[in-house]
Scaffold this motif. Sequence first.
Motif, mmCIF file in Angstrom:
data_model
loop_
_atom_site.group_PDB
_atom_site.id
_atom_site.type_symbol
_atom_site.label_atom_id
_atom_site.label_comp_id
_atom_site.label_asym_id
_atom_site.label_seq_id
_atom_site.Cartn_x
_atom_site.Cartn_y
_atom_site.Cartn_z
ATOM 1 N N TRP A 1 -4.306 6.622 6.499
ATOM 2 C CA TRP A 1 -5.201 5.655 6.028
ATOM 3 C C TRP A 1 -4.961 4.450 7.186
ATOM 4 C CZ3 TRP A 1 -4.382 0.539 4.603
ATOM 5 C CH2 TRP A 1 -3.003 0.293 4.341
ATOM 6 N N ARG A 2 -6.208 3.537 7.403
ATOM 7 C CA ARG A 2 -6.178 2.578 8.223
ATOM 8 C C ARG A 2 -7.009 1.611 7.554
ATOM 9 N NH1 ARG A 2 -10.220 1.389 11.955
ATOM 10 N NH2 ARG A 2 -9.696 -0.408 13.529
ATOM 11 N N PRO A 3 -6.309 0.045 7.545
ATOM 12 C CA PRO A 3 -7.237 -0.890 7.169
ATOM 13 C C PRO A 3 -8.518 -0.949 7.744
ATOM 14 C CG PRO A 3 -4.932 -1.593 7.392
ATOM 15 C CD PRO A 3 -5.078 -0.463 7.893
ATOM 16 N N ALA A 4 -9.721 -0.979 7.239
ATOM 17 C CA ALA A 4 -10.923 -1.103 7.820
ATOM 18 C C ALA A 4 -11.155 -2.614 8.532
ATOM 19 C CB ALA A 4 -12.059 -0.791 7.018
ATOM 20 N N GLY A 5 -11.780 -2.499 9.676
ATOM 21 C CA GLY A 5 -12.155 -4.009 9.995
ATOM 22 C C GLY A 5 -11.104 -4.674 10.716
ATOM 23 N N GLN B 1 -2.411 3.721 12.105
ATOM 24 C CA GLN B 1 -2.606 4.625 10.814
ATOM 25 C C GLN B 1 -1.285 4.906 10.156
ATOM 26 O OE1 GLN B 1 -5.028 7.812 11.807
ATOM 27 N NE2 GLN B 1 -6.399 6.847 12.895
ATOM 28 N N TYR B 2 -1.273 4.825 9.006
ATOM 29 C CA TYR B 2 -0.171 5.051 7.826
ATOM 30 C C TYR B 2 -0.243 6.436 7.270
ATOM 31 C CZ TYR B 2 0.225 0.162 9.183
ATOM 32 O OH TYR B 2 0.346 -1.047 10.070
ATOM 33 N N ASN C 1 -11.446 0.241 0.487
ATOM 34 C CA ASN C 1 -12.426 0.574 1.892
ATOM 35 C C ASN C 1 -11.510 0.909 2.849
ATOM 36 O OD1 ASN C 1 -14.903 1.240 2.819
ATOM 37 N ND2 ASN C 1 -15.073 -0.666 3.897
ATOM 38 N N PRO C 2 -10.401 1.746 2.868
ATOM 39 C CA PRO C 2 -9.807 2.138 3.942
ATOM 40 C C PRO C 2 -10.581 3.137 4.672
ATOM 41 C CG PRO C 2 -8.816 3.389 2.008
ATOM 42 C CD PRO C 2 -10.015 2.428 1.468
ATOM 43 N N ASN C 3 -10.221 3.167 6.050
ATOM 44 C CA ASN C 3 -10.644 4.511 6.681
ATOM 45 C C ASN C 3 -9.533 5.542 6.437
ATOM 46 O OD1 ASN C 3 -12.340 2.924 7.870
ATOM 47 N ND2 ASN C 3 -11.614 3.019 10.174
ATOM 48 N N LEU C 4 -10.080 6.817 6.006
ATOM 49 C CA LEU C 4 -9.068 7.964 5.842
ATOM 50 C C LEU C 4 -9.085 8.905 6.839
ATOM 51 C CD1 LEU C 4 -9.720 7.899 2.011
ATOM 52 C CD2 LEU C 4 -7.870 7.148 3.257
ATOM 53 N N TYR C 5 -8.228 9.853 6.948
ATOM 54 C CA TYR C 5 -8.086 10.683 7.995
ATOM 55 C C TYR C 5 -7.481 11.985 7.635
ATOM 56 C CZ TYR C 5 -8.914 6.516 10.725
ATOM 57 O OH TYR C 5 -9.118 5.223 11.305
ATOM 58 N N GLN D 1 0.752 -1.266 0.139
ATOM 59 C CA GLN D 1 -0.193 -0.145 -0.066
ATOM 60 C C GLN D 1 0.770 1.263 0.071
ATOM 61 O OE1 GLN D 1 -0.138 -2.184 2.374
ATOM 62 N NE2 GLN D 1 -1.883 -3.330 1.893
ATOM 63 N N THR D 2 0.510 2.343 -0.898
ATOM 64 C CA THR D 2 1.028 3.261 -0.849
ATOM 65 C C THR D 2 0.157 4.685 -0.445
ATOM 66 O OG1 THR D 2 1.121 3.666 -3.221
ATOM 67 C CG2 THR D 2 2.995 2.844 -2.028
ATOM 68 N N ILE D 3 0.479 5.774 -0.104
ATOM 69 C CA ILE D 3 -0.389 6.797 0.147
ATOM 70 C C ILE D 3 0.315 8.289 -0.501
ATOM 71 C CG2 ILE D 3 0.311 7.095 2.439
ATOM 72 C CD1 ILE D 3 -2.329 8.424 3.066
ATOM 73 N N HIS D 4 -0.499 8.757 -1.352
ATOM 74 C CA HIS D 4 -0.188 9.976 -1.909
ATOM 75 C C HIS D 4 -0.538 11.190 -1.458
ATOM 76 C CE1 HIS D 4 2.164 7.355 -4.813
ATOM 77 N NE2 HIS D 4 1.108 6.678 -4.802
#
Lengths: 114, 114
Positions: B93-97, B103-104, B30-34, B2-5
């Motif tokens: 982001w965080r994996p849901a469930g 958090q990353y 379906n990640p949780n996003l912040y 996983q990567t976040i931009h």
Amino acid sequence: DQQVKQNSPSLSVQEGRISILNCDYTNSMFDYFLWYKKYPAEGPTFLISISSIKDKNEDGRFTVFLNKSAKHLSLHIVPSQPGDSAVYFCAASGLGRSQGNLIFGKGTKLSVKP
Amino acid sequence: SQTIHQWPATLVQPVGSPLSLECTVEGTSNPNLYWYRQAAGRGLQLLFYSVGIGQISSEVPQNLSASRPQDRQFILSSKKLLLSDSGFYLCAWRPAGTGGYEQYFGPGTRLTVT
């Protein structure tokens, strides 16, 4: 009202010695605690975590200790290296399980001197 | 993996101008996003979180808004920036469930309002 407190804004340690970063929390409903490391102008990176059912978690040079009765946790770095110089954030969660929200302390700036 | 931009990396905007910061996550569904903000000398303040498309929760009343038009896209906006909106904005982001709360974080956007 700060629920997660890092009372030392900065800490200076000699290379090779132990670094101890402290964190206190007020809400007894917190059941998961995390430490993040942040370099300037970068996003925080996850370091280590601990569930409230444990009192210690170790990962290489990093160990987190949790004292639930005192509502206190600490991060030990042994031995400290110059590359460990960064801001360390303590975070707690457990209040919003589905959202996974974290509450962060204000951070402690660690300087490791060669 | 996983990567976040996040983009842009830096932004200088005059007071009263609009704002749009974008965050995308790859390699997960379906990640949780912040959205967080780190003001100068302060900790990480949670601004918004989202558990799904179109689902936005605000943590702090302010001059900002957030939207999640797609599963892995999170946008932070403002119609008219204030000087106090300056800061370092972080998406996470965080994996849901999952059981953990890690958090990353993305690399962040430095916003200066002049």
